[in-house]
Design a protein around this motif. Structure first.
Motif, PDB file in Angstrom:
ATOM      1  N   ILE A 176     114.244  24.613-117.545  1.00  0.00           N
ATOM      2  CA  ILE A 176     113.821  25.469-118.658  1.00  0.00           C
ATOM      3  C   ILE A 176     115.022  25.635-119.587  1.00  0.00           C
ATOM      4  O   ILE A 176     116.043  26.181-119.179  1.00  0.00           O
ATOM      5  CB  ILE A 176     113.346  26.850-118.176  1.00  0.00           C
ATOM      6  N   ALA A 229     109.785  23.810-120.937  1.00  0.00           N
ATOM      7  CA  ALA A 229     109.871  23.513-119.506  1.00  0.00           C
ATOM      8  C   ALA A 229     109.588  22.041-119.243  1.00  0.00           C
ATOM      9  O   ALA A 229     108.721  21.436-119.879  1.00  0.00           O
ATOM     10  CB  ALA A 229     108.881  24.375-118.734  1.00  0.00           C
ATOM     11  N   THR A 265     107.849  31.951-114.383  1.00  0.00           N
ATOM     12  CA  THR A 265     107.725  30.510-114.177  1.00  0.00           C
ATOM     13  C   THR A 265     107.638  30.196-112.694  1.00  0.00           C
ATOM     14  O   THR A 265     106.789  29.406-112.263  1.00  0.00           O
ATOM     15  CB  THR A 265     108.927  29.774-114.805  1.00  0.00           C
TER      16      THR A 265
END
Length: 134
Positions: free
Chosen positions: A34, A40, A89
């Motif tokens: 990231i 990402a 995430t």
């Protein structure tokens, strides 16, 4: 009596040998990057945050596993990102697959290190990087 003791000693030695062998099993690593702009990448594929789980599932379900092989998620993120964003995430990744997994987090100075793009993982080879605790 002697045969019984010999059998017990042999069983204990075998148990120690096989226990060490199972602990040294390899992990299947899935690398997530990231950058400072919150872009990402799963391995070299650029993905949106909504698709990160599907990409991880794809990698896992297409991998041939060995007995007792673990999955290790290695998350490389820019150190200036909010920890909450990194944790969100991670949550999406764990929603995709969370059985027998380990997580490693690496906080990097991605701009200073000039790491980005599809070959970001190869660029990391030149740096001594340690996982962040916690």
């Amino acid at each position: 009596m002697r045969k019984s003791i010999l059998f017990i000693v042999l069983a204990l030695v075998s148990n120690v040998f096989f226990a060490q062998e199972s602990n040294s099993s390899n992990s299947f690593y899935i690398n997530i990057f990231i950058n400072q702009n919150k872009d990402a990448r799963v391995e070299s594929n650029l993905v949106t945050m909504n698709d990160i789980g599907d990409e991880v599932k794809n990698l896992i379900y297409n991998h041939r596993f060995k007995v007792d092989e673990k999955i290790t998620y290695r998350i490389y993120a820019d150190k200036d990102l909010d920890l909450s964003y990194i944790m969100d995430t991670e949550q999406k990744i764990l929603e995709a697959y969370s059985y027998n997994v380990k997580r490693e987090r690496y906080l990097l100075e991605t701009v200073k290190m000039n790491i980005d793009g599809p070959n970001w993982l190869e660029k990391l080879d030149g740096f001594d990087i340690k996982p962040k605790k916690g």
